[in-house]
Structure formats: C-alpha cells, structure tokens
Motif scaffolding. Structure first.
Motif, PDB file in Angstrom:
ATOM      1  N   ALA A  99       0.779  -1.268   0.100  1.00 20.75           N
ATOM      2  CA  ALA A  99      -0.055   0.030  -0.131  1.00 20.75           C
ATOM      3  C   ALA A  99       0.701   1.331   0.155  1.00 20.75           C
ATOM      4  CB  ALA A  99      -0.848   0.066   1.032  1.00 20.75           C
ATOM      5  N   PRO A 100       0.673   2.176  -0.936  1.00 22.11           N
ATOM      6  CA  PRO A 100       1.401   3.356  -0.911  1.00 22.11           C
ATOM      7  C   PRO A 100       1.095   3.938   0.691  1.00 22.11           C
ATOM      8  CG  PRO A 100      -0.103   3.487  -2.684  1.00 22.11           C
ATOM      9  CD  PRO A 100      -0.469   2.020  -1.815  1.00 22.11           C
ATOM     10  N   GLY A 101       1.931   4.517   1.101  1.00 17.74           N
ATOM     11  CA  GLY A 101       1.760   5.306   2.775  1.00 17.74           C
ATOM     12  C   GLY A 101       2.221   4.138   3.485  1.00 17.74           C
ATOM     13  N   SER A 102       2.378   2.949   3.210  1.00 19.79           N
ATOM     14  CA  SER A 102       3.006   1.770   4.348  1.00 19.79           C
ATOM     15  C   SER A 102       4.406   1.787   4.310  1.00 19.79           C
ATOM     16  CB  SER A 102       2.184   0.502   3.960  1.00 19.79           C
ATOM     17  OG  SER A 102       3.060   0.229   2.731  1.00 19.79           O
ATOM     18  N   GLN A 103       5.155   2.922   3.772  1.00 18.99           N
ATOM     19  CA  GLN A 103       6.696   2.665   4.072  1.00 18.99           C
ATOM     20  C   GLN A 103       7.251   2.754   5.133  1.00 18.99           C
ATOM     21  OE1 GLN A 103       4.751   4.441   1.635  1.00 18.99           O
ATOM     22  NE2 GLN A 103       5.697   4.657  -0.345  1.00 18.99           N
ATOM     23  N   PHE A 104       6.360   3.574   6.135  1.00 22.56           N
ATOM     24  CA  PHE A 104       7.192   3.702   7.461  1.00 22.56           C
ATOM     25  C   PHE A 104       7.089   2.129   8.136  1.00 22.56           C
ATOM     26  CE2 PHE A 104       2.468   4.150   8.102  1.00 22.56           C
ATOM     27  CZ  PHE A 104       2.385   3.478   9.177  1.00 22.56           C
ATOM     28  N   LEU A 105       6.342   1.198   7.614  1.00 26.71           N
ATOM     29  CA  LEU A 105       6.264  -0.063   8.332  1.00 26.71           C
ATOM     30  C   LEU A 105       7.194  -1.012   7.761  1.00 26.71           C
ATOM     31  CD1 LEU A 105       2.458  -0.537   8.573  1.00 26.71           C
ATOM     32  CD2 LEU A 105       4.085  -0.069  10.489  1.00 26.71           C
ATOM     33  N   TRP A 106       8.078  -0.761   6.642  1.00 28.89           N
ATOM     34  CA  TRP A 106       8.782  -1.714   5.786  1.00 28.89           C
ATOM     35  C   TRP A 106      10.099  -1.979   6.637  1.00 28.89           C
ATOM     36  CZ3 TRP A 106       8.534   0.415   0.134  1.00 28.89           C
ATOM     37  CH2 TRP A 106       7.368   0.404  -0.336  1.00 28.89           C
ATOM     38  N   PRO A 107      10.720  -1.035   7.134  1.00 28.32           N
ATOM     39  CA  PRO A 107      11.945  -1.528   8.075  1.00 28.32           C
ATOM     40  C   PRO A 107      11.615  -2.784   8.817  1.00 28.32           C
ATOM     41  CG  PRO A 107      11.975   0.842   7.761  1.00 28.32           C
ATOM     42  CD  PRO A 107      10.681   0.455   7.307  1.00 28.32           C
ATOM     43  N   TYR A 108      10.658  -2.580   9.545  1.00 28.32           N
ATOM     44  CA  TYR A 108      10.294  -3.641  10.833  1.00 28.32           C
ATOM     45  C   TYR A 108       9.976  -4.878   9.954  1.00 28.32           C
ATOM     46  CZ  TYR A 108       7.547  -6.300  14.210  1.00 28.32           C
ATOM     47  OH  TYR A 108       7.305  -7.187  14.936  1.00 28.32           O
ATOM     48  N   HIS A 109       9.372  -4.919   9.019  1.00 20.01           N
ATOM     49  CA  HIS A 109       8.840  -6.107   8.150  1.00 20.01           C
ATOM     50  C   HIS A 109       9.910  -6.830   7.733  1.00 20.01           C
ATOM     51  CE1 HIS A 109       4.939  -4.787   9.407  1.00 20.01           C
ATOM     52  NE2 HIS A 109       4.272  -5.846   8.886  1.00 20.01           N
ATOM     53  N   GLU A 110      10.927  -5.932   7.153  1.00 18.32           N
ATOM     54  CA  GLU A 110      12.078  -6.614   6.408  1.00 18.32           C
ATOM     55  C   GLU A 110      12.895  -7.136   7.310  1.00 18.32           C
ATOM     56  OE1 GLU A 110      14.238  -4.467   3.184  1.00 18.32           O
ATOM     57  OE2 GLU A 110      15.736  -4.265   4.789  1.00 18.32           O
ATOM     58  N   LYS A 111      12.981  -6.857   8.493  1.00 18.67           N
ATOM     59  CA  LYS A 111      13.839  -7.564   9.580  1.00 18.67           C
ATOM     60  C   LYS A 111      12.992  -8.452  10.268  1.00 18.67           C
ATOM     61  CE  LYS A 111      16.193  -3.352  10.882  1.00 18.67           C
ATOM     62  NZ  LYS A 111      16.519  -2.314  11.994  1.00 18.67           N
ATOM     63  N   ALA A 112      11.735  -8.381  10.442  1.00 19.05           N
ATOM     64  CA  ALA A 112      11.117  -9.778  11.119  1.00 19.05           C
ATOM     65  C   ALA A 112      10.117 -10.476  10.375  1.00 19.05           C
ATOM     66  CB  ALA A 112      10.313  -8.756  12.355  1.00 19.05           C
ATOM     67  N   TYR A 113       9.503 -10.038   9.414  1.00 18.89           N
ATOM     68  CA  TYR A 113       8.578 -11.026   8.818  1.00 18.89           C
ATOM     69  C   TYR A 113       8.680 -11.399   7.341  1.00 18.89           C
ATOM     70  CZ  TYR A 113       5.080 -10.142  12.288  1.00 18.89           C
ATOM     71  OH  TYR A 113       4.140 -10.119  13.458  1.00 18.89           O
ATOM     72  N   TRP A 114       9.246 -10.474   6.471  1.00 14.78           N
ATOM     73  CA  TRP A 114       9.267 -10.901   4.976  1.00 14.78           C
ATOM     74  C   TRP A 114      10.152 -11.921   4.728  1.00 14.78           C
ATOM     75  CZ3 TRP A 114       9.786  -5.112   3.041  1.00 14.78           C
ATOM     76  CH2 TRP A 114       8.750  -4.460   3.288  1.00 14.78           C
TER      77      TRP A 114
END
Length: 463
Positions: free
Chosen positions: A281-296
C-alpha cells in the motif's frame, strides 16, 4: 522509534522459536454476560470426554480468561505477544471448565505442557452458557493459546463455549510436517474440522444439548481457516468473521506473489516502487523496515518450502534455522521466485488448499489498508472479487480498516499513523450474530475511517 523496532525483532524471533515466559497476572470478577444462563458448577460427573482425543486434561477454574490464567499452565502469554495494542481492555471473571488435550498425530513441533505432540487443542466451557460455540485456529505459526486475549476472553464473557487448535503443526519448521508439498497446510483445515465436530459433542455432554449456533473465526492463518471452513463445511457453522485471512489460490497471488520482491529489495535488487507495483500500500513505507527484519524473509522461505521444496532444497533445507538470525534470514534465491513459472506440481500442491470464494454461510471480512505482511490489494480485495464471482456476495460483508496493519502492537509505535483492528473485529462479531440470529443485515461494504479522537484502542463503529 529505532528502539521500538529493534525490540520487535527479538520478540518475533522468540515466538518463531517457541520460547515461552509467562508473567503472572491477577484476575478480577466482572458481572455475568447479559443473556447468558447459569449452568451447574463444575463437578467430576459432568466433565465431558472429547471424542477422538488421544489425551485430555480437565480443570474447573475460577476464571477462564487471560486475567485469571496468565502465569499458569492454562494459557501461554508469550504465544500471544505482539498481537494486541497496549491499553486493550479485556473482560475477566468467567468461571468454568477448561479441557486441554491432543488428537492422534505423528508430528512433535508443539511442546506445550511438555507433551511434544501436535494437534493440541483447548476447549473452554463457561458456567453461564449462551447456547453458542466459537471455533478458531492459531494465526501464523503459533499455537492453541495464541488468540486467548484477542478472541477467547471476549467470547467467553459473552457466554460462548470456545475451542482453538494449533492446526496440527507449529513453529518455523511447520513445513517439515507431512510427506507431500502442501500436506502441512492441508492438515490445518482437517484439524479445524476435527476440533469443531469434537467440540460440538463435548458441549452437548456438558450442557445437555448441542450448540444452537456455531461460529468460525480467526486472524491471519486463522482467517484463512475461516474462509476455507465456510466454503467446504458450511454444515458445521452458522457464520464467520475473517480477520485478514491469508489467501491461497492455485493461479498465484497471495504470499508467494507479493513477498519475493521484498527479498529482492533487501538484497538491493528491487526498489520501493517495485514493492508498490507488487501491491504494497502507498503510505505503508514507514512499516517496511520492521517487516524486512522480522517478517518478510522468513515468511517467504517457509511457505515456499511448504509448497515448492525443490525450488531451493538447500534453503531452508531441513530447517528454517536454529537461532533467531538464521530463522529470520531470507533465502537469497527467493528474490527471483516466480510462482507462475514453477512446475504444475507446485500449482497442484497449492490447489489442494486453495480458496474458491464459494462460501455457504454469512462471512464478514476485515482487513487493514496498511497491512504490510498480507497486502490488502493482493489478499482480501482479491477474495472479495472471488466471492462475488461465485455469486455469494449476499453472504459477504467486507470492511477495510483505515490505518489497520497486520498486528495491532505496531499501533504502540505509530499511534499517529495506525489504529488497532481488534475493536473493529469485536464490532464485526456482534454484527455477524445479529445478522445470523436476528436477520439484521450489517452495514454495506465500506472503509471504516480512522478516528481522530476517542478511545481508538477499544472502540470501533462499523458505520
């Protein structure tokens, strides 16, 4: 902000590895649920036997909610960690009977109670029963107590009996269960059906008659289970609430369609624009660092290993890892994963567990528009079209929660940008019951706007 994000990664790692610490809590007595009727107090002669269970333990408890059970063997607060926002208010003071046990199984990923036996379940039977039963399955790779705070507490306070399953396998190595690709996920569905049938009979033993209403519900993988059960076993249920259910379709999309680009981005081979094109989603970029480390990375590799182990047999190999960094690390090869180009055998493995949209009972779906693990554009938006394509839209309501993301705990880090989905879920369950039992149709499909004030953690109006 950096401190909060760094704390989150070890938390997720602990959940994946099955580490468990259970702090104590003190229960409190609340008023009995309106409309519930008293049942007889717990006694040895009326403790039911769960049909088909290989083992069960029964306890008469003064409080079946997490307020009373935290720090005991009757729940696991560590397995619930990260799912709810701070400040979430839960009811307490619901006495009744709890049955813990397991069905016959050959896998050993669930070490709860020291049993080292999968297909574990919990059934809770409140003294004051409203004639209903609610069934759920664990989200993610968690176990049977994972949604005690999210779902069980509220359900019990309303007077429902409650049943939850570990889905037959758990943890980051769940994909090792079974002989064929897709076996582990196929077992999730079978175990949910098995528990529903057994719980209905246990309820009948306890209260003298079978539940007059049975509802299926769940979050994430539990939402997937809800969709699948209402498609394949509508005779067992009266309706369901699907909270951001995972989407599996034989023609692709879902996790195996959206997550490979996140691995490529982590390796510097894809851009932010590529993620947006993939459905994030556009506007979700602030959540990407966490998800890159913990989920994706871990999510892509373990689900790809489940359905397509031959793609890279060396990663994750026989295990997703033995340490947190190993488990969370992505497989570099997944950056190039292309489900559409994979052999027909892979597509057949997914087809075994695929959804069709052909629901047979009323279903309410909720999904946060900032979900950064299961992007709404590649998940529930697609499922809504599938339901419509099957001519079942009259049985479906779809609510997009503005500012909602995959786990409510992230609200605590970004309160100015997010909102918890849990209060909307609770409102949706109330709406489902009114729809099924009173014929009161819920509001039409809509986006639930993020409020600018009030108690956003504990209140949500669907209209």
């Amino acid at each position: 902000m950096r401190q909060s994000l760094s704390r989150g990664v070890p938390l997720v790692a602990a959940l994946l590895m099955g580490l468990s610490t259970m702090p104590t809590a003190v229960g409190s007595a609340d008023a009995a649920a309106p409309g519930a009727r008293p049942g007889s107090a717990c006694a040895p002669h009326d403790r039911p036997t769960v049909p088909g269970a290989e083992h069960q333990q029964t306890a008469c408890l003064p409080d079946l909610t997490t307020a009373g059970l935290a720090g005991t063997a009757y729940t696991d607060t560590a397995d619930q960690a990260g799912l709810s926002a701070k400040g979430t208010k839960n009811p307490s003071g619901v006495p009744g009977l709890q049955i813990d046990g397991y069905f016959p199984d050959t896998s050993r990923s669930n070490a709860t109670h020291g049993w080292r036996h999968d297909a574990q379940f919990v059934i809770r039977l409140p003294e004051r029963w409203n004639d209903g039963l609610v069934v759920t399955g664990a989200p993610g790779t968690r176990k049977q107590y994972a949604t005690d705070a999210l779902i069980s507490d509220q359900i019990l306070a309303l007077g429902y009996a409650y049943a939850a399953t570990d889905k037959g396998n758990s943890g980051p190595d769940f994909f090792m269960d079974g002989k064929r690709p897709g076996d582990a996920v196929a077992e999730w569905n079978r175990r949910t059906t098995e528990l529903t049938r057994a719980a209905r009979k246990a309820v009948a033993q306890r209260y003298g008659h079978a539940p007059r209403r049975t509802y299926m519900t769940g979050i994430s993988n539990g939402g997937y289970l809800t969709r699948w059960q209402l498609e394949n076993h509508p005779e067992l249920y009266d309706g369901g609430v699907d909270w951001e259910g995972a989407l599996w379709t034989a023609d692709g999309g879902g996790l195996l369609g959206s997550l490979p680009v996140t691995v490529a981005r982590a390796l510097g081979r894809a851009t932010d624009e590529d993620l947006l094109k993939a459905g994030f989603a556009p506007g979700s970029q602030f959540l990407w660092p966490y998800h890159e480390k913990a989920y994706w990375g871990v999510t892509q590799k373990i689900y790809r290993a489940e359905f397509d182990p031959s793609y890279d047999p060396d990663c994750p190999g026989s295990s997703a890892g033995s340490t947190a960094p190993e488990i969370l690390a992505p497989c570099a090869s997944d950056a190039d994963y292309d489900y559409a180009a994979r052999p027909s055998s892979v597509h057949r493995a997914v087809r075994r567990v695929a959804l069709t949209g052909r629901i047979g009972r009323p279903l309410i779906t909720l999904h946060g528009d900032l979900d950064t693990l299961l992007p709404i554009a590649t998940d529930s938006d697609v499922y809504e079209r599938m339901v419509t394509g099957q001519g079942r839209s009259r049985l479906h309501r779809y609510y997009t929660v503005e500012g909602g993301t995959h786990v409510d705990s992230l609200y605590d880090t970004f309160p100015e940008l997010l909102r918890p989905v849990l209060p909307c879920y609770r409102s949706a369950f109330t709406a489902l019951v009114s729809w099924v039992e009173d014929g009161s149709a819920p509001p039409a499909d809509r986006t639930i706007a993020r409020p600018t004030g009030g108690d956003v953690v504990n209140s949500c109006a669907l209209s």
